[in-house]
Write a protein that holds these residues in place. Structure first.
Motif, PDB file in Angstrom:
ATOM      1  N   GLU A  30      -8.573   6.772   9.967  1.00 18.83           N
ATOM      2  CA  GLU A  30      -8.370   5.819   9.653  1.00 18.83           C
ATOM      3  C   GLU A  30      -9.719   5.877   7.762  1.00 18.83           C
ATOM      4  OE1 GLU A  30      -8.139   1.499   9.213  1.00 18.83           O
ATOM      5  OE2 GLU A  30      -7.573   2.748  10.844  1.00 18.83           O
ATOM      6  N   ILE A  31     -10.767   6.493   7.729  1.00 19.33           N
ATOM      7  CA  ILE A  31     -10.566   6.743   6.062  1.00 19.33           C
ATOM      8  C   ILE A  31      -9.735   7.626   5.019  1.00 19.33           C
ATOM      9  CG2 ILE A  31     -12.341   8.262   4.934  1.00 19.33           C
ATOM     10  CD1 ILE A  31     -14.526   8.045   7.573  1.00 19.33           C
ATOM     11  N   HIS A  32      -8.856   7.964   6.109  1.00 19.97           N
ATOM     12  CA  HIS A  32      -8.375   8.784   5.185  1.00 19.97           C
ATOM     13  C   HIS A  32      -6.753   8.236   4.818  1.00 19.97           C
ATOM     14  CE1 HIS A  32      -7.932  13.475   5.901  1.00 19.97           C
ATOM     15  NE2 HIS A  32      -9.573  12.849   5.879  1.00 19.97           N
ATOM     16  N   ARG A  33      -6.606   7.123   5.518  1.00 17.52           N
ATOM     17  CA  ARG A  33      -5.546   6.100   5.310  1.00 17.52           C
ATOM     18  C   ARG A  33      -6.260   5.160   4.522  1.00 17.52           C
ATOM     19  NH1 ARG A  33      -4.611   0.881   5.907  1.00 17.52           N
ATOM     20  NH2 ARG A  33      -7.001   0.253   7.052  1.00 17.52           N
ATOM     21  N   ILE A  34      -7.530   4.522   4.185  1.00 12.71           N
ATOM     22  CA  ILE A  34      -7.842   3.841   3.264  1.00 12.71           C
ATOM     23  C   ILE A  34      -8.279   4.183   1.551  1.00 12.71           C
ATOM     24  CG2 ILE A  34     -10.244   2.647   2.638  1.00 12.71           C
ATOM     25  CD1 ILE A  34     -10.317   1.902   5.302  1.00 12.71           C
ATOM     26  N   THR A  35      -8.362   5.731   2.443  1.00 15.65           N
ATOM     27  CA  THR A  35      -8.889   6.444   0.760  1.00 15.65           C
ATOM     28  C   THR A  35      -7.923   7.123   0.303  1.00 15.65           C
ATOM     29  OG1 THR A  35     -10.696   8.205   1.727  1.00 15.65           O
ATOM     30  CG2 THR A  35      -9.568   9.254  -0.020  1.00 15.65           C
ATOM     31  N   ALA A  36      -6.520   7.221   0.812  1.00 14.99           N
ATOM     32  CA  ALA A  36      -5.318   7.113   0.449  1.00 14.99           C
ATOM     33  C   ALA A  36      -4.474   5.950  -0.438  1.00 14.99           C
ATOM     34  CB  ALA A  36      -4.280   7.617   1.542  1.00 14.99           C
ATOM     35  N   LYS A  37      -5.434   4.973  -0.077  1.00 14.33           N
ATOM     36  CA  LYS A  37      -4.513   3.576  -0.882  1.00 14.33           C
ATOM     37  C   LYS A  37      -5.929   3.422  -1.664  1.00 14.33           C
ATOM     38  CE  LYS A  37      -4.964  -1.813   0.382  1.00 14.33           C
ATOM     39  NZ  LYS A  37      -5.737  -2.578   0.829  1.00 14.33           N
ATOM     40  N   SER A  38      -6.686   3.775  -1.982  1.00 12.74           N
ATOM     41  CA  SER A  38      -7.639   3.181  -3.193  1.00 12.74           C
ATOM     42  C   SER A  38      -6.860   4.639  -3.702  1.00 12.74           C
ATOM     43  CB  SER A  38      -8.790   3.672  -2.431  1.00 12.74           C
ATOM     44  OG  SER A  38      -9.297   4.897  -2.131  1.00 12.74           O
ATOM     45  N   THR A  39      -6.530   6.020  -3.671  1.00  7.88           N
ATOM     46  CA  THR A  39      -6.453   7.196  -4.599  1.00  7.88           C
ATOM     47  C   THR A  39      -4.979   6.330  -4.655  1.00  7.88           C
ATOM     48  OG1 THR A  39      -7.334   9.194  -2.753  1.00  7.88           O
ATOM     49  CG2 THR A  39      -5.840   9.555  -4.381  1.00  7.88           C
ATOM     50  N   LYS A  40      -4.320   6.280  -4.319  1.00  8.78           N
ATOM     51  CA  LYS A  40      -2.801   5.951  -4.409  1.00  8.78           C
ATOM     52  C   LYS A  40      -2.757   4.232  -6.263  1.00  8.78           C
ATOM     53  CE  LYS A  40      -0.233   6.846  -1.074  1.00  8.78           C
ATOM     54  NZ  LYS A  40       0.937   6.549   0.050  1.00  8.78           N
ATOM     55  N   GLU A  41      -3.678   3.533  -5.430  1.00 13.99           N
ATOM     56  CA  GLU A  41      -4.381   2.810  -6.541  1.00 13.99           C
ATOM     57  C   GLU A  41      -4.477   2.743  -7.622  1.00 13.99           C
ATOM     58  OE1 GLU A  41      -6.185  -0.053  -4.457  1.00 13.99           O
ATOM     59  OE2 GLU A  41      -5.217  -0.995  -3.416  1.00 13.99           O
TER      60      GLU A  41
END
Length: 412
Positions: A30-41
Protein backbone atom coordinates in the motif's frame (compact mmCIF):
# COMPACT_ATOMS: atom_id res chain seq x y z
CA UNK A 1 0.39 -34.39 26.05
CA UNK A 2 3.04 -31.94 27.29
CA UNK A 3 4.82 -31.97 23.93
CA UNK A 4 1.49 -31.47 22.23
CA UNK A 5 0.82 -28.36 24.33
CA UNK A 6 4.24 -26.99 23.48
CA UNK A 7 3.62 -27.71 19.81
CA UNK A 8 0.27 -25.95 19.89
CA UNK A 9 1.80 -22.98 21.65
CA UNK A 10 4.57 -22.65 19.05
CA UNK A 11 2.07 -23.13 16.22
CA UNK A 12 -0.14 -20.30 17.44
CA UNK A 13 2.87 -18.07 18.05
CA UNK A 14 4.17 -18.67 14.54
CA UNK A 15 0.66 -18.17 13.14
CA UNK A 16 0.45 -14.84 14.96
CA UNK A 17 3.84 -13.78 13.58
CA UNK A 18 2.82 -14.78 10.04
CA UNK A 19 -0.39 -12.74 10.36
CA UNK A 20 1.59 -9.70 11.50
CA UNK A 21 4.12 -10.23 8.68
CA UNK A 22 1.28 -10.45 6.14
CA UNK A 23 -0.21 -7.25 7.51
CA UNK A 24 3.18 -5.55 7.24
CA UNK A 25 3.61 -6.84 3.68
CA UNK A 26 0.18 -5.53 2.72
CA UNK A 27 1.06 -2.20 4.31
CA UNK A 28 4.31 -2.16 2.32
CA UNK A 29 2.46 -2.71 -0.96
CA UNK A 30 0.00 0.00 0.00
CA UNK A 31 2.89 2.34 0.79
CA UNK A 32 4.47 1.42 -2.56
CA UNK A 33 1.23 2.32 -4.31
CA UNK A 34 0.96 5.65 -2.51
CA UNK A 35 4.69 6.31 -3.04
CA UNK A 36 4.42 5.53 -6.75
CA UNK A 37 1.47 7.87 -7.06
CA UNK A 38 3.19 10.71 -5.18
CA UNK A 39 6.46 10.12 -7.08
CA UNK A 40 4.65 10.28 -10.41
CA UNK A 41 2.91 13.44 -9.27
CA UNK A 42 6.26 14.94 -8.26
CA UNK A 43 7.78 13.90 -11.59
CA UNK A 44 4.79 15.42 -13.37
CA UNK A 45 5.29 18.63 -11.42
CA UNK A 46 8.93 18.70 -12.55
CA UNK A 47 7.89 17.93 -16.14
CA UNK A 48 5.45 20.82 -16.06
CA UNK A 49 8.13 23.05 -14.60
CA UNK A 50 10.48 22.11 -17.42
CA UNK A 51 7.65 22.67 -19.88
CA UNK A 52 7.01 26.18 -18.58
CA UNK A 53 10.72 26.91 -18.59
CA UNK A 54 10.91 25.94 -22.24
CA UNK A 55 7.76 27.91 -23.06
CA UNK A 56 9.23 30.92 -21.27
CA UNK A 57 12.36 30.60 -23.38
CA UNK A 58 10.23 30.35 -26.47
CA UNK A 59 8.13 33.32 -25.44
CA UNK A 60 11.27 35.30 -24.73
CA UNK A 61 12.61 34.33 -28.15
CA UNK A 62 9.30 35.28 -29.80
CA UNK A 63 9.54 38.71 -28.16
CA UNK A 64 13.28 39.06 -28.72
CA UNK A 65 13.41 38.28 -32.46
CA UNK A 66 10.89 40.97 -33.55
CA UNK A 67 12.70 43.49 -31.34
CA UNK A 68 16.01 42.60 -32.96
CA UNK A 69 14.42 42.96 -36.39
CA UNK A 70 13.03 46.37 -35.47
CA UNK A 71 16.37 47.45 -33.99
CA UNK A 72 18.27 46.55 -37.11
CA UNK A 73 15.62 48.07 -39.41
CA UNK A 74 16.03 45.10 -41.69
CA UNK A 75 12.43 45.26 -42.78
CA UNK A 76 13.47 48.05 -45.13
CA UNK A 77 15.53 45.64 -47.16
CA UNK A 78 18.82 47.40 -46.47
CA UNK A 79 21.66 44.95 -47.19
CA UNK A 80 24.59 47.28 -47.82
CA UNK A 81 28.02 46.47 -46.42
CA UNK A 82 27.57 49.13 -43.74
CA UNK A 83 24.25 47.67 -42.72
CA UNK A 84 25.73 44.18 -42.60
CA UNK A 85 28.65 45.34 -40.44
CA UNK A 86 26.32 47.20 -38.11
CA UNK A 87 24.07 44.15 -38.00
CA UNK A 88 26.90 41.79 -37.10
CA UNK A 89 28.30 44.14 -34.46
CA UNK A 90 24.91 44.49 -32.82
CA UNK A 91 24.33 40.74 -32.87
CA UNK A 92 27.73 40.17 -31.24
CA UNK A 93 26.74 42.49 -28.38
CA UNK A 94 23.37 40.79 -28.16
CA UNK A 95 24.94 37.35 -27.97
CA UNK A 96 27.13 38.51 -25.11
CA UNK A 97 24.04 39.79 -23.24
CA UNK A 98 22.16 36.51 -23.79
CA UNK A 99 24.70 33.70 -23.30
CA UNK A 100 22.00 31.03 -23.54
CA UNK A 101 21.96 31.70 -27.28
CA UNK A 102 24.82 30.33 -29.37
CA UNK A 103 24.23 32.72 -32.23
CA UNK A 104 21.97 35.31 -33.78
CA UNK A 105 21.81 35.93 -37.51
CA UNK A 106 19.85 37.10 -40.50
CA UNK A 107 19.16 34.96 -43.58
CA UNK A 108 18.42 36.50 -46.96
CA UNK A 109 15.33 35.40 -48.92
CA UNK A 110 17.51 33.15 -51.10
CA UNK A 111 18.90 31.37 -48.03
CA UNK A 112 22.30 33.04 -47.94
CA UNK A 113 23.54 34.51 -44.66
CA UNK A 114 23.36 38.28 -44.43
CA UNK A 115 24.91 38.79 -41.00
CA UNK A 116 25.73 36.77 -37.88
CA UNK A 117 27.09 37.21 -34.37
CA UNK A 118 29.65 34.54 -35.22
CA UNK A 119 31.87 34.47 -38.29
CA UNK A 120 30.52 32.38 -41.18
CA UNK A 121 31.87 31.05 -44.44
CA UNK A 122 31.00 33.00 -47.53
CA UNK A 123 28.42 31.16 -49.60
CA UNK A 124 26.94 29.25 -46.67
CA UNK A 125 23.22 28.74 -47.08
CA UNK A 126 20.47 27.99 -44.56
CA UNK A 127 17.37 27.86 -46.76
CA UNK A 128 17.04 24.11 -46.09
CA UNK A 129 16.70 24.55 -42.35
CA UNK A 130 13.31 23.73 -40.85
CA UNK A 131 13.01 26.99 -38.95
CA UNK A 132 13.64 28.99 -42.18
CA UNK A 133 11.05 27.05 -44.17
CA UNK A 134 8.52 27.08 -41.34
CA UNK A 135 8.95 30.79 -40.59
CA UNK A 136 8.50 31.64 -44.27
CA UNK A 137 5.26 29.63 -44.40
CA UNK A 138 3.79 30.47 -41.00
CA UNK A 139 4.67 34.19 -41.03
CA UNK A 140 5.47 33.95 -37.29
CA UNK A 141 8.19 32.73 -34.98
CA UNK A 142 8.94 29.08 -35.77
CA UNK A 143 11.06 26.42 -34.17
CA UNK A 144 13.40 24.09 -35.98
CA UNK A 145 14.50 20.60 -35.08
CA UNK A 146 17.67 19.69 -33.26
CA UNK A 147 20.67 20.45 -35.45
CA UNK A 148 24.41 20.88 -35.51
CA UNK A 149 24.87 24.49 -36.50
CA UNK A 150 26.78 25.19 -39.74
CA UNK A 151 28.12 28.35 -38.18
CA UNK A 152 28.49 27.33 -34.54
CA UNK A 153 29.39 23.69 -35.12
CA UNK A 154 27.46 22.89 -31.91
CA UNK A 155 24.13 21.31 -31.04
CA UNK A 156 21.31 23.83 -30.92
CA UNK A 157 17.61 24.41 -31.44
CA UNK A 158 16.96 27.37 -33.71
CA UNK A 159 14.05 29.78 -33.93
CA UNK A 160 13.27 31.87 -36.97
CA UNK A 161 11.21 35.03 -37.46
CA UNK A 162 10.17 36.09 -40.98
CA UNK A 163 11.03 39.57 -42.28
CA UNK A 164 8.98 41.54 -44.78
CA UNK A 165 9.66 44.72 -46.71
CA UNK A 166 7.38 47.76 -46.98
CA UNK A 167 5.42 46.06 -49.75
CA UNK A 168 4.78 43.00 -47.59
CA UNK A 169 7.16 40.83 -49.60
CA UNK A 170 9.21 38.14 -47.85
CA UNK A 171 12.61 39.63 -47.07
CA UNK A 172 14.40 36.89 -45.12
CA UNK A 173 14.51 35.33 -41.66
CA UNK A 174 16.20 36.43 -38.48
CA UNK A 175 17.20 33.48 -36.30
CA UNK A 176 18.34 32.70 -32.77
CA UNK A 177 20.15 29.48 -31.86
CA UNK A 178 19.48 28.24 -28.31
CA UNK A 179 22.41 26.42 -26.78
CA UNK A 180 21.47 22.84 -25.86
CA UNK A 181 24.07 22.94 -23.09
CA UNK A 182 22.34 26.01 -21.65
CA UNK A 183 19.14 23.96 -21.38
CA UNK A 184 21.12 21.31 -19.50
CA UNK A 185 22.43 23.94 -17.10
CA UNK A 186 18.86 25.14 -16.56
CA UNK A 187 17.73 21.60 -15.74
CA UNK A 188 20.38 21.23 -13.04
CA UNK A 189 18.49 23.86 -11.02
CA UNK A 190 15.47 21.57 -10.64
CA UNK A 191 14.95 19.67 -7.39
CA UNK A 192 15.22 16.13 -8.71
CA UNK A 193 16.05 12.95 -6.73
CA UNK A 194 19.40 11.38 -7.47
CA UNK A 195 19.28 9.12 -10.51
CA UNK A 196 16.41 11.02 -12.13
CA UNK A 197 16.44 11.79 -15.84
CA UNK A 198 14.78 14.65 -17.71
CA UNK A 199 14.43 14.33 -21.49
CA UNK A 200 13.06 16.66 -24.15
CA UNK A 201 11.74 14.76 -27.16
CA UNK A 202 10.58 15.83 -30.57
CA UNK A 203 7.38 14.48 -32.11
CA UNK A 204 9.58 12.03 -34.05
CA UNK A 205 11.04 10.59 -30.85
CA UNK A 206 14.40 12.37 -31.25
CA UNK A 207 16.15 13.46 -28.07
CA UNK A 208 16.52 17.25 -28.12
CA UNK A 209 18.25 17.38 -24.76
CA UNK A 210 18.66 15.18 -21.72
CA UNK A 211 19.82 15.69 -18.20
CA UNK A 212 22.24 14.46 -17.05
CA UNK A 213 24.90 13.74 -19.72
CA UNK A 214 22.94 15.55 -22.42
CA UNK A 215 25.92 15.81 -24.76
CA UNK A 216 25.90 12.01 -25.16
CA UNK A 217 22.21 11.86 -26.04
CA UNK A 218 21.34 14.90 -28.13
CA UNK A 219 20.18 13.91 -31.60
CA UNK A 220 19.75 10.21 -30.81
CA UNK A 221 16.42 8.52 -31.41
CA UNK A 222 14.42 7.01 -28.56
CA UNK A 223 11.54 5.73 -30.68
CA UNK A 224 12.19 2.13 -29.56
CA UNK A 225 11.72 2.94 -25.87
CA UNK A 226 8.32 1.64 -24.63
CA UNK A 227 7.63 4.83 -22.71
CA UNK A 228 8.38 6.97 -25.78
CA UNK A 229 6.05 4.83 -27.88
CA UNK A 230 3.37 5.36 -25.21
CA UNK A 231 3.95 9.12 -25.27
CA UNK A 232 3.74 9.37 -29.05
CA UNK A 233 0.54 7.28 -29.05
CA UNK A 234 -1.21 9.20 -26.30
CA UNK A 235 0.02 12.68 -27.31
CA UNK A 236 -1.15 13.99 -23.95
CA UNK A 237 -0.01 14.39 -20.36
CA UNK A 238 0.27 11.24 -18.30
CA UNK A 239 2.26 8.88 -16.09
CA UNK A 240 3.58 5.35 -16.57
CA UNK A 241 5.92 2.70 -15.15
CA UNK A 242 8.36 1.17 -17.64
CA UNK A 243 11.88 -0.16 -17.89
CA UNK A 244 14.38 2.17 -19.51
CA UNK A 245 16.83 1.17 -22.24
CA UNK A 246 19.06 -0.50 -19.61
CA UNK A 247 16.20 -2.47 -18.06
CA UNK A 248 15.98 -0.25 -14.96
CA UNK A 249 12.38 0.22 -13.83
CA UNK A 250 11.41 3.88 -13.66
CA UNK A 251 8.33 5.89 -12.74
CA UNK A 252 7.69 8.27 -15.62
CA UNK A 253 5.66 11.42 -16.02
CA UNK A 254 5.37 13.30 -19.29
CA UNK A 255 3.67 16.39 -20.65
CA UNK A 256 3.54 17.89 -24.16
CA UNK A 257 3.66 21.45 -25.42
CA UNK A 258 3.44 22.86 -28.90
CA UNK A 259 5.58 25.29 -30.83
CA UNK A 260 3.52 26.32 -33.83
CA UNK A 261 2.24 22.93 -35.02
CA UNK A 262 5.13 20.90 -33.62
CA UNK A 263 4.85 18.93 -30.41
CA UNK A 264 7.64 18.76 -27.86
CA UNK A 265 7.47 16.28 -24.98
CA UNK A 266 9.04 16.62 -21.55
CA UNK A 267 9.77 13.23 -19.99
CA UNK A 268 10.85 12.83 -16.36
CA UNK A 269 11.94 9.41 -15.11
CA UNK A 270 12.70 8.48 -11.49
CA UNK A 271 14.12 5.03 -10.61
CA UNK A 272 11.51 2.89 -8.84
CA UNK A 273 14.16 1.51 -6.50
CA UNK A 274 15.02 5.05 -5.42
CA UNK A 275 11.36 6.00 -5.04
CA UNK A 276 10.65 2.91 -2.92
CA UNK A 277 13.91 3.10 -0.95
CA UNK A 278 12.39 4.71 2.15
CA UNK A 279 9.38 2.37 2.11
CA UNK A 280 11.61 -0.70 1.69
CA UNK A 281 13.93 0.47 4.47
CA UNK A 282 10.96 1.04 6.76
CA UNK A 283 9.56 -2.42 5.92
CA UNK A 284 12.92 -4.09 6.53
CA UNK A 285 13.39 -2.23 9.81
CA UNK A 286 9.89 -3.16 10.99
CA UNK A 287 10.42 -6.78 9.92
CA UNK A 288 13.67 -6.98 11.90
CA UNK A 289 11.95 -5.46 14.94
CA UNK A 290 9.04 -7.90 14.55
CA UNK A 291 11.34 -10.93 14.30
CA UNK A 292 13.40 -9.74 17.25
CA UNK A 293 10.32 -9.18 19.42
CA UNK A 294 8.84 -12.48 18.21
CA UNK A 295 12.03 -14.38 19.10
CA UNK A 296 12.13 -12.84 22.57
CA UNK A 297 8.42 -13.51 22.95
CA UNK A 298 8.82 -17.15 21.97
CA UNK A 299 11.75 -17.63 24.39
CA UNK A 300 9.94 -15.87 27.22
CA UNK A 301 6.65 -17.68 26.59
CA UNK A 302 8.52 -21.00 26.28
CA UNK A 303 10.11 -20.43 29.73
CA UNK A 304 6.96 -18.94 31.27
CA UNK A 305 4.70 -21.63 29.81
CA UNK A 306 7.09 -24.32 31.02
CA UNK A 307 7.24 -22.96 34.56
CA UNK A 308 3.65 -21.77 34.90
CA UNK A 309 1.72 -24.40 32.95
CA UNK A 310 3.77 -27.39 31.85
CA UNK A 311 5.57 -27.95 35.14
CA UNK A 312 2.32 -27.93 37.21
CA UNK A 313 0.66 -30.16 34.62
CA UNK A 314 3.62 -32.55 34.79
CA UNK A 315 3.24 -32.66 38.59
CA UNK A 316 -0.47 -33.45 38.20
CA UNK A 317 0.31 -36.17 35.66
CA UNK A 318 2.95 -37.87 37.83
CA UNK A 319 0.71 -37.68 40.92
CA UNK A 320 -2.22 -39.21 39.04
CA UNK A 321 0.03 -42.05 37.83
CA UNK A 322 1.15 -42.75 41.42
CA UNK A 323 -2.46 -42.78 42.58
CA UNK A 324 -3.29 -45.13 39.74
CA UNK A 325 -0.47 -47.42 40.88
CA UNK A 326 -1.90 -47.48 44.45
CA UNK A 327 0.27 -44.85 46.12
CA UNK A 328 -2.57 -42.95 47.79
CA UNK A 329 -0.12 -40.77 49.71
CA UNK A 330 1.08 -39.06 46.52
CA UNK A 331 0.43 -35.30 46.35
CA UNK A 332 1.29 -32.49 43.91
CA UNK A 333 3.80 -29.84 44.97
CA UNK A 334 1.48 -26.97 43.96
CA UNK A 335 1.01 -24.37 46.65
CA UNK A 336 -2.35 -22.68 47.16
CA UNK A 337 -2.66 -19.25 45.50
CA UNK A 338 -4.93 -17.37 43.09
CA UNK A 339 -3.63 -19.07 39.95
CA UNK A 340 -6.19 -21.42 38.44
CA UNK A 341 -3.72 -24.25 37.89
CA UNK A 342 -2.58 -24.07 41.54
CA UNK A 343 -6.21 -24.12 42.63
CA UNK A 344 -6.64 -27.18 40.42
CA UNK A 345 -3.61 -28.77 42.11
CA UNK A 346 -5.02 -28.06 45.56
CA UNK A 347 -8.37 -29.55 44.58
CA UNK A 348 -6.50 -32.57 43.21
CA UNK A 349 -4.56 -32.94 46.50
CA UNK A 350 -7.82 -32.69 48.45
CA UNK A 351 -9.36 -35.36 46.25
CA UNK A 352 -6.27 -37.56 46.75
CA UNK A 353 -6.54 -37.03 50.52
CA UNK A 354 -10.19 -38.09 50.46
CA UNK A 355 -9.30 -41.17 48.44
CA UNK A 356 -6.51 -42.05 50.89
CA UNK A 357 -8.85 -41.57 53.89
CA UNK A 358 -11.49 -43.81 52.33
CA UNK A 359 -8.83 -46.36 51.50
CA UNK A 360 -7.53 -46.35 55.06
CA UNK A 361 -11.09 -46.64 56.32
CA UNK A 362 -11.61 -49.53 53.98
CA UNK A 363 -8.47 -51.24 55.27
CA UNK A 364 -9.65 -50.75 58.84
CA UNK A 365 -13.06 -52.20 58.08
CA UNK A 366 -11.47 -55.12 56.28
CA UNK A 367 -9.26 -55.77 59.33
CA UNK A 368 -12.26 -55.68 61.69
CA UNK A 369 -14.17 -57.98 59.35
CA UNK A 370 -11.21 -60.37 59.24
CA UNK A 371 -11.07 -60.41 63.09
CA UNK A 372 -14.79 -61.05 63.32
CA UNK A 373 -14.57 -63.84 60.74
CA UNK A 374 -11.65 -65.43 62.62
CA UNK A 375 -13.56 -65.28 65.88
CA UNK A 376 -16.62 -66.82 64.23
CA UNK A 377 -14.53 -69.60 62.69
CA UNK A 378 -12.94 -70.26 66.09
CA UNK A 379 -16.34 -70.28 67.80
CA UNK A 380 -17.75 -72.60 65.15
CA UNK A 381 -14.79 -74.98 65.46
CA UNK A 382 -15.05 -74.88 69.27
CA UNK A 383 -18.74 -75.82 69.09
CA UNK A 384 -17.96 -78.78 66.89
CA UNK A 385 -15.12 -79.86 69.25
CA UNK A 386 -17.44 -79.56 72.24
CA UNK A 387 -20.00 -81.82 70.56
CA UNK A 388 -17.44 -84.44 69.60
CA UNK A 389 -15.38 -84.43 72.83
CA UNK A 390 -15.71 -87.42 75.25
CA UNK A 391 -13.18 -86.30 77.80
CA UNK A 392 -12.11 -82.98 79.22
CA UNK A 393 -8.50 -83.39 78.05
CA UNK A 394 -9.62 -84.23 74.53
CA UNK A 395 -11.89 -81.16 74.53
CA UNK A 396 -9.03 -78.95 75.67
CA UNK A 397 -6.75 -80.31 72.95
CA UNK A 398 -9.40 -79.83 70.25
CA UNK A 399 -10.14 -76.28 71.41
CA UNK A 400 -6.42 -75.41 71.24
CA UNK A 401 -6.18 -76.93 67.76
CA UNK A 402 -9.23 -74.97 66.54
CA UNK A 403 -7.87 -71.74 68.03
CA UNK A 404 -4.55 -72.23 66.19
CA UNK A 405 -5.77 -73.75 62.90
CA UNK A 406 -9.15 -72.08 62.39
CA UNK A 407 -8.66 -68.83 64.25
CA UNK A 408 -4.98 -68.34 63.55
CA UNK A 409 -4.26 -67.53 67.15
CA UNK A 410 -0.82 -68.14 68.61
CA UNK A 411 -0.66 -70.11 71.83
CA UNK A 412 2.53 -69.96 73.86
Amino acid sequence: MIKSLRGHLIFFQILLIVIFAMMMTYSMFEIHRITAKSTKEEALRVARQVKWQQLRWIDETKILLPLIAKRLSLTNGNSTDVAVKNCSAYLVELQEDFPQYLNFGVINPDGSIQCSALPFKKGARLDDRDYFISAKKSRTVSMGNYQIGRITGKASINFGFPLYDNKGEFNGVIFAAINIEAIDINLTQLSLPEGSVVTLLSSAGTILTRYPHGEDWVGRTAIEWPVVQLILRSKKEGTAKHNDYRGVERLYSFTPFKINSRSIYVLVGIPSQLAYADANALYLRNLIVLLTIASLFILFSWFWFGQSVLKPLESLRLTSEKLNQGDFSARTNLLPNNREINQLGCAFNKMAGNIEARYQEKLQNEKILQDVNRALRTLSGGNHALIRANEELELLQDMCRVAVEEGGYIIF
